[in-house]
Design a protein around this motif. Structure first.
Motif, PDB file in Angstrom:
ATOM      1  N   PHE A  17       0.815  -1.221   0.000  1.00 52.91           N
ATOM      2  CA  PHE A  17       0.000   0.000   0.000  1.00 52.91           C
ATOM      3  C   PHE A  17       0.849   1.272   0.000  1.00 52.91           C
ATOM      4  O   PHE A  17       0.656   2.134  -0.876  1.00 52.91           O
ATOM      5  N   PRO A  18       1.777   1.473   0.961  1.00 58.81           N
ATOM      6  CA  PRO A  18       2.554   2.715   0.918  1.00 58.81           C
ATOM      7  C   PRO A  18       3.441   2.820  -0.325  1.00 58.81           C
ATOM      8  O   PRO A  18       3.647   3.931  -0.840  1.00 58.81           O
ATOM      9  N   LEU A  19       3.951   1.691  -0.822  1.00 59.52           N
ATOM     10  CA  LEU A  19       4.760   1.746  -2.040  1.00 59.52           C
ATOM     11  C   LEU A  19       3.926   2.204  -3.227  1.00 59.52           C
ATOM     12  O   LEU A  19       4.360   3.050  -4.023  1.00 59.52           O
ATOM     13  N   GLN A  20       2.714   1.665  -3.328  1.00 59.10           N
ATOM     14  CA  GLN A  20       1.848   2.062  -4.431  1.00 59.10           C
ATOM     15  C   GLN A  20       1.448   3.526  -4.317  1.00 59.10           C
ATOM     16  O   GLN A  20       1.355   4.244  -5.319  1.00 59.10           O
ATOM     17  N   GLN A  21       1.240   3.994  -3.089  1.00 59.84           N
ATOM     18  CA  GLN A  21       0.875   5.386  -2.874  1.00 59.84           C
ATOM     19  C   GLN A  21       2.025   6.340  -3.196  1.00 59.84           C
ATOM     20  O   GLN A  21       1.797   7.438  -3.701  1.00 59.84           O
ATOM     21  N   LEU A  22       3.238   5.913  -2.914  1.00 55.93           N
ATOM     22  CA  LEU A  22       4.392   6.806  -3.060  1.00 55.93           C
ATOM     23  C   LEU A  22       5.001   6.770  -4.455  1.00 55.93           C
ATOM     24  O   LEU A  22       5.437   7.804  -4.971  1.00 55.93           O
ATOM     25  N   ILE A  23       5.069   5.583  -5.074  1.00 54.55           N
ATOM     26  CA  ILE A  23       5.736   5.486  -6.378  1.00 54.55           C
ATOM     27  C   ILE A  23       4.784   5.048  -7.489  1.00 54.55           C
ATOM     28  O   ILE A  23       5.204   4.909  -8.640  1.00 54.55           O
ATOM     29  N   GLY A  24       3.515   4.839  -7.151  1.00 52.43           N
ATOM     30  CA  GLY A  24       2.522   4.483  -8.150  1.00 52.43           C
ATOM     31  C   GLY A  24       2.615   3.032  -8.574  1.00 52.43           C
ATOM     32  O   GLY A  24       3.555   2.314  -8.235  1.00 52.43           O
ATOM     33  N   GLY A  27       5.820   2.032 -10.561  1.00 57.87           N
ATOM     34  CA  GLY A  27       6.985   1.829  -9.700  1.00 57.87           C
ATOM     35  C   GLY A  27       6.892   0.531  -8.924  1.00 57.87           C
ATOM     36  O   GLY A  27       7.884  -0.212  -8.783  1.00 57.87           O
ATOM     37  N   LEU A  28       5.691   0.213  -8.407  1.00 54.17           N
ATOM     38  CA  LEU A  28       5.504  -1.022  -7.651  1.00 54.17           C
ATOM     39  C   LEU A  28       5.719  -2.244  -8.539  1.00 54.17           C
ATOM     40  O   LEU A  28       6.404  -3.201  -8.148  1.00 54.17           O
ATOM     41  N   ILE A  29       5.161  -2.221  -9.749  1.00 52.56           N
ATOM     42  CA  ILE A  29       5.336  -3.343 -10.674  1.00 52.56           C
ATOM     43  C   ILE A  29       6.798  -3.491 -11.064  1.00 52.56           C
ATOM     44  O   ILE A  29       7.331  -4.612 -11.164  1.00 52.56           O
ATOM     45  N   ALA A  30       7.478  -2.374 -11.270  1.00 52.21           N
ATOM     46  CA  ALA A  30       8.900  -2.435 -11.617  1.00 52.21           C
ATOM     47  C   ALA A  30       9.713  -3.055 -10.483  1.00 52.21           C
ATOM     48  O   ALA A  30      10.612  -3.877 -10.720  1.00 52.21           O
ATOM     49  N   PRO A 137      -2.445  10.853   4.394  1.00 47.93           N
ATOM     50  CA  PRO A 137      -3.183   9.899   3.558  1.00 47.93           C
ATOM     51  C   PRO A 137      -2.290   8.963   2.757  1.00 47.93           C
ATOM     52  O   PRO A 137      -2.627   7.791   2.563  1.00 47.93           O
ATOM     53  N   ALA A 138      -1.155   9.460   2.278  1.00 42.45           N
ATOM     54  CA  ALA A 138      -0.283   8.638   1.438  1.00 42.45           C
ATOM     55  C   ALA A 138       0.248   7.426   2.176  1.00 42.45           C
ATOM     56  O   ALA A 138       0.600   6.422   1.556  1.00 42.45           O
TER      57      ALA A 138
END
Length: 408
Positions: A17-24, A27-30, A137-138
């Protein structure tokens, strides 16, 4: 390298969750693809030292194959492709961890990651609710800890943080019993996990914690009974469990009031009724609408099920979710896979001398109880935990062990 990759894989799954919020999502898939590439390289380099024949359970393979087959009749094929790729990615992460590390090493890796995650969650909630008095929130921090409101920092919801805290409590208790971590650190870690469980104020998490505690006590008793008496004791425990489940059904009203869960239950019942109605309208009860994992509420039929007053991206029940997406056939495969994994894990917990073998059984109990009110077990961190438990249980009690080539 195997230790570092295992720890990184657990951390990535816990912090989606925080990774997706911060790098989209890109970025998470990468990050996930890079991790899988490194794991694949490590696996190839160590292939001669890894014994995988007979390890991959047929029940898990059958479930994954059926989910893949749903692509044929899926009503949202591109979303199914993405959901299957996401599911397979965390399956491979769990597979690598189970193959490359033994159980105590896995417990230590979970302990190292979850200590940081839970402490970070509490620190963020204190920072948000007391120091700056504003939500973040992020990172999922709503700043309500000062008002004794539920916390969910570093996760998408309080039940998700509760899941991490329950898994962490099981892990820290295992570390304490195996003396793999200094006693002071283990006790402090258990305190942090307990604080996170309490501050989620979640009746679902509270119920799961109670069930896990009772199950842990039963495992302790089974392990202390002489071998010749364990079979009878196991049958007694099975009988008492059935009686307890029947009693819980008839006493469901008082139990719901005890945990102050009437609002939570009513919302879920309404959601499940809408799902049953949708399944009847579309005529997809046998094969489901197609795998997607977490719902994408912008596409049908999930757009018709989402509530504007209280949005959700799952069916809030793993079994209902599997039935909705994969039909009756998928539900039977899923239930069989979970039941077989739990049975193997429970038997191992009672048979093996080392207390570390109780860890998969306790994790399976926590995932099983939470799957009745959440769909977490179907994706990301909880799915990875399940895959690890499934593979470790199969490794020790698989009927295909006899097919392995003898080592020289």
């Amino acid at each position: 390298m195997a230790q570092a990759l295992a720890t990184t894989g657990i951390a990535l799954a816990a912090l989606v969750f925080p990774l997706q919020q911060l790098i989209g999502w890109p970025g998470l898939i990468a990050a996930l693809v890079t991790l899988l590439g490194l794991m694949g390289t490590s696996f190839v380099a160590r292939r001669e030292h890894l014994e995988w024949r007979g390890l991959l359970p047929i029940s898990l393979l059958a479930y994954l194959v059926w989910a893949t087959c749903s692509l044929v009749w899926s009503q949202y094929q591109w979303a199914t492709v993405g959901g299957l790729a996401y599911l397979l990615a965390f399956t491979l992460v769990g597979l690598y961890i189970a193959l490359s590390r033994d159980t105590i090493q896995i417990v230590r890796a979970f302990g190292d990651v979850l200590r940081v995650v839970l402490v970070g969650s509490l620190v963020l909630e204190v920072l948000s609710g007391i120091v700056i008095n504003a939500p973040i929130p992020a990172l999922g921090a709503k700043g309500g800890i000062a008002l004794l409101q539920p916390i969910a920092a570093l996760t998408s919801a309080r039940d998700q943080l509760g899941l991490l805290a329950v898994v962490a409590a099981i892990t820290f208790a295992t570390e304490l019993r195996t003396q793999s971590v200094r006693r002071g650190i283990s006790i402090l870690s258990l305190t942090v996990a307990t604080a996170c469980i309490v501050f989620t104020f979640s009746p679902i998490v509270a119920g799961a914690t109670v069930v896990v505690a009772v199950a842990a006590a039963l495992i302790y008793v089974v392990r202390r009974v002489p071998v010749e008496r364990r079979r009878m004791l196991q049958l007694i425990i099975l009988g008492l469990t059935i009686v307890a489940l029947i009693a819980a059904w008839f006493l469901r009203g008082p139990i719901v009031r005890l945990f102050n869960a009437s609002g939570v239950l009513n919302f879920r019942l309404e959601l499940w009724q809408r799902i049953v109605a949708a399944m009847g309208t579309q005529g997809t009860a046998l094969q489901g609408t197609g795998w997607i994992g977490q719902w994408q509420t912008q596409i049908a039929p999930f757009s018709t099920l989402d509530s504007a007053s209280r949005p959700t991206n799952t069916a809030l029940n793993a079994f209902v979710d599997v039935w909705f997406q994969l039909g009756i056939i998928g539900l039977v495969l899923f239930a069989g896979m979970v039941g077989l994994t739990f049975s193997r894990s429970w038997l191992l917990a009672g048979r093996r001398r080392s207390v570390v073998y109780a860890w998969p059984a306790a994790i399976m109990i926590a995932l099983g109880v939470l799957s009745l009110a959440e769909s977490s077990i179907l994706t990301e961190f909880a799915w990875m935990c399940f895959v690890i438990c499934c593979l470790k249980a199969s490794q020790e009690l698989s009927w295909r062990t006899a097919l392995r080539r003898p080592t020289t």
